[in-house]
Motif scaffolding. Sequence first.
Motif, short mmCIF file in Angstrom:
data_model
loop_
_atom_site.label_atom_id
_atom_site.label_comp_id
_atom_site.label_asym_id
_atom_site.label_seq_id
_atom_site.Cartn_x
_atom_site.Cartn_y
_atom_site.Cartn_z
N LEU A 75 -4.53 -3.62 3.89
CA LEU A 75 -3.31 -3.46 4.02
C LEU A 75 -2.46 -2.94 2.88
CD1 LEU A 75 -1.20 -2.80 6.28
CD2 LEU A 75 -0.39 -5.16 6.11
N PHE A 76 -2.81 -4.01 1.90
CA PHE A 76 -2.13 -3.93 0.26
C PHE A 76 -2.82 -2.64 -0.23
CE2 PHE A 76 -1.88 -4.59 -4.17
CZ PHE A 76 -0.75 -5.19 -4.17
N LYS A 77 -3.94 -2.16 -0.18
CA LYS A 77 -4.58 -0.90 -0.69
C LYS A 77 -3.86 0.16 0.05
CE LYS A 77 -8.78 1.27 -2.45
NZ LYS A 77 -10.07 1.30 -2.64
N LYS A 78 -3.79 0.12 1.15
CA LYS A 78 -2.89 1.40 1.95
C LYS A 78 -1.54 1.57 1.50
CE LYS A 78 -1.72 2.91 6.52
NZ LYS A 78 -1.53 2.64 7.90
N TYR A 79 -0.79 0.43 1.13
CA TYR A 79 0.57 0.34 0.72
C TYR A 79 0.60 0.62 -0.45
CZ TYR A 79 5.35 -1.58 0.47
OH TYR A 79 6.66 -1.54 0.55
N THR A 80 -0.14 0.42 -1.55
CA THR A 80 0.02 0.58 -2.92
C THR A 80 -0.89 1.51 -3.52
OG1 THR A 80 -1.41 -1.40 -3.62
CG2 THR A 80 0.98 -1.80 -3.14
N GLY A 81 -2.03 1.68 -2.81
CA GLY A 81 -3.14 2.73 -3.44
C GLY A 81 -4.10 1.74 -4.31
N GLN A 82 -4.17 0.55 -4.45
CA GLN A 82 -4.98 -0.43 -5.34
C GLN A 82 -5.18 -1.60 -4.45
OE1 GLN A 82 -2.15 -0.64 -8.60
NE2 GLN A 82 -3.95 0.11 -9.83
N ALA A 83 -6.54 -2.06 -4.76
CA ALA A 83 -6.76 -3.22 -4.00
C ALA A 83 -6.10 -4.41 -4.69
CB ALA A 83 -8.29 -3.49 -4.05
N PRO A 84 -5.83 -5.68 -4.30
CA PRO A 84 -5.00 -6.64 -4.93
C PRO A 84 -5.65 -7.03 -6.16
CG PRO A 84 -5.35 -7.23 -2.77
CD PRO A 84 -6.13 -6.07 -3.05
#
Length: 296
Positions: free
Chosen positions: A271-280
């Motif tokens: 979800l974070f990657k979808k939201y920011t374009g990067q993995a945590p």
Amino acid sequence: MNKNSIYQENLLEGDYFPKVVAYYFKEWNEFRMPPHRHDQVEIMYVIHGKCMVDVEGERILLKKNDFILLDANIAHALTVEKHHPCRMLNIEFRFMKKEGPSPSFKVLAAQDKAFSQMLNNCWPYLVLKDQEDTYHILKSLVQELNKKNSQNEIMTHLLISQLLIQIARMAEDSIVNPPRQQTNQYVQQTIAFIRENYDRDLEIKELADRVNLHPGYLHRIFKRFTGATVIEYVTSLRMEKAKMLLAETEIPVIDICDYIGMNSRQYFSALFKKYTGQAPVEFRKARLREQEICSW
């Protein structure tokens, strides 16, 4: 202009400030106050129960969390029916020459648009529905006044400044959108609860129960007012909190999901990657590189 009116022009020309001269909690039952007026601005806040206030030829029903701001020298009367007690918190204030570092009435009006607008309207009285904040400010103000210590005077000044600006903004909101005001309060209360509880599981039913609404109705009005569903809002808030924790703390990446109320690390990462374009992990490394560059 009435003496000690909140709308006196000279309050905006000199350095004046409201000084509380009376404050009290009182539970009324089967009470009829004859019409009277006094040389103070008054705030009457209903803690529980209900009462009637006659003012300017109008009979106003005040219920729990309602309050009225009465200008000085405005005739009014209070009626409380038998077997329907009404507990209230009242404060009364006059205007004095300002002393000390706290902001004057003139400064408040210059710095806050809603407050300035309220003063221009010259309402003899204002009736508003609290959203929980006003009563907390009133209680804090009374607690400071009870201390009777000269050292806490600046706190009382700051609290009454906050109180007046809060009232002005509530008045502005009720004028801009009177039919939507109650609905908007439900949404704002829901948002406040989400912001304080995003770190745990949140379900629409629990949120709806907090504001005494049907889940489907809360879902509809939340979307109408914010442009996002409740789930979308919660997700967006959690992602923003995750970004802050990744960028500004040393909390291990694998533990971040626990701080934002998400049980699955894999789901959080996706979800974070979808939201920011990067993995945590990538996001944290990128922020560390930016900080190193800025420190040079």
